[in-house]
Design an enzyme around this catalytic site. Sequence first.
Site, short mmCIF file in Angstrom:
data_model
loop_
_atom_site.label_atom_id
_atom_site.label_comp_id
_atom_site.label_asym_id
_atom_site.label_seq_id
_atom_site.Cartn_x
_atom_site.Cartn_y
_atom_site.Cartn_z
N HIS A 194 132.95 -26.36 4.28
CA HIS A 194 132.97 -26.04 2.84
C HIS A 194 134.04 -26.83 2.12
O HIS A 194 135.18 -26.37 1.97
CB HIS A 194 133.20 -24.54 2.65
N CYS A 250 126.96 -26.41 4.14
CA CYS A 250 126.70 -25.28 5.04
C CYS A 250 125.21 -24.93 5.12
O CYS A 250 124.47 -25.67 5.75
CB CYS A 250 127.55 -24.09 4.62
N GLU A 309 134.07 -27.33 -1.04
CA GLU A 309 134.19 -26.85 -2.42
C GLU A 309 135.37 -25.91 -2.61
O GLU A 309 135.84 -25.69 -3.72
CB GLU A 309 132.89 -26.17 -2.87
N1 LIG Z 1 123.78 -18.34 6.80
C1 LIG Z 1 124.02 -19.63 7.40
C2 LIG Z 1 124.80 -20.53 6.44
C3 LIG Z 1 126.23 -20.12 6.33
C4 LIG Z 1 126.89 -20.40 5.01
O1 LIG Z 1 126.36 -21.07 4.12
N2 LIG Z 1 128.07 -19.81 4.87
C5 LIG Z 1 128.78 -19.74 3.62
C6 LIG Z 1 128.47 -18.42 2.94
C7 LIG Z 1 129.35 -18.10 1.76
C8 LIG Z 1 129.61 -19.31 0.86
O2 LIG Z 1 128.71 -19.72 0.11
O3 LIG Z 1 130.70 -19.86 0.93
C9 LIG Z 1 124.78 -19.51 8.71
O4 LIG Z 1 125.24 -18.39 9.02
O5 LIG Z 1 124.92 -20.50 9.43
#
Ligand SMILES: N[C@@H](CCC(=O)NCCCC(=O)O)C(=O)O
Length: 327
Positions: A288, A180, A290
């Site tokens: 994601h 992400c 994970e």
């Molecule tokens: N802020 C960026 C990246 C989005 C992101 O990493 N979301 C996951 C946040 C929570 C987690 O770690 O699971 C965007 O908005 O594109």
Amino acid sequence: MACYFLCCGRAVPRRAALHKPRAGAAGCHLQTHPPNKRIASTFLHALAKEMDRSSLRPPLRPLVGVTACLKENGRGGWHHTVGDKYVRAAIQAVAALPVLIPAVGPEFGEDAAAMTEALDRLLDSLDGVLLTGSPSNVEPYHYGGEQSRQGTAHDPARDATTLPLIRHALDRGVPLFAICRGLQEVNVALGGTLHQLVHEVEGRRDHRSPKSSDIDVNYGPAHDIEIVEGGLLHRLLGERRVQVNSLHAQGVDRLAPRARLEAVAEDGQVEAFSVPDAPGFALALQWHPEHRALENPVSKKLFDAFAAACRSRAASRLVPPMRAAAE
Ligand SMILES: N[C@@H](CCC(=O)NCCCC(=O)O)C(=O)O
């Protein structure tokens, strides 16, 4: 570990062989005389015992760096934070030992040499790097973007850490798995750009997550992705279409020159890329894996590939004393 040299036809403990060269000999070294049966069996018996011992030991856990965010703690202080699901994925899906990488970039300011030295020291000790997600956005000035909308969360300390870390890890062939925000950081670190609000881009859907209190809803399946035929992701998954979750407002606009597209969403938004010219494993995902990694066959395959790359680096990085002695 028992270590013997066959020195001048006799099996001697390594310490003796290395420190008491025979008169006239140019230092002790492995002789090619065929040793007699008793000496050979002594040596091989010691070797077998050592190998038995090593086979009883649990497999070596690679050390995997997990990138942290720098967040205010609401009481005037700051915390370096990582989501638990990334730590659990590192332990359970990578069978690694996670090592948090604090957002220390600003400590090195503009001193690129000091930052490089610190990154070398860090990467010398790591077998892989897991770039985590985060609600914060990469600051637009890193990729020539317009100023963020009022109220957008940023993490300059994390940017100052991960962007040079990514370039250094890729150049050194340290296995890299980006998730992400991690994907967005890799794209920016390599010269690409981002959409700041994908859902406001003509033709793009809304890639933000549901606002449920149930994590399984927020990280549940959201849309399909089309996987590029013949690419790394296709080879790892053996499929051309899978379902993924979606929790991002930013997204790749211009793909970095070194990035190889691996998958797109149905609306054309980049969902994965690799970095083929990096000597090591390098895969970046917008979704994601994970979340409940071991329960999702797609996620498990991807973490298995990252884990294999980390184990391979660990094995080459931690040369067993026996092999070192023989070299
Ligand atoms: N802020 C960026 C990246 C989005 C992101 O990493 N979301 C996951 C946040 C929570 C987690 O770690 O699971 C965007 O908005 O594109």
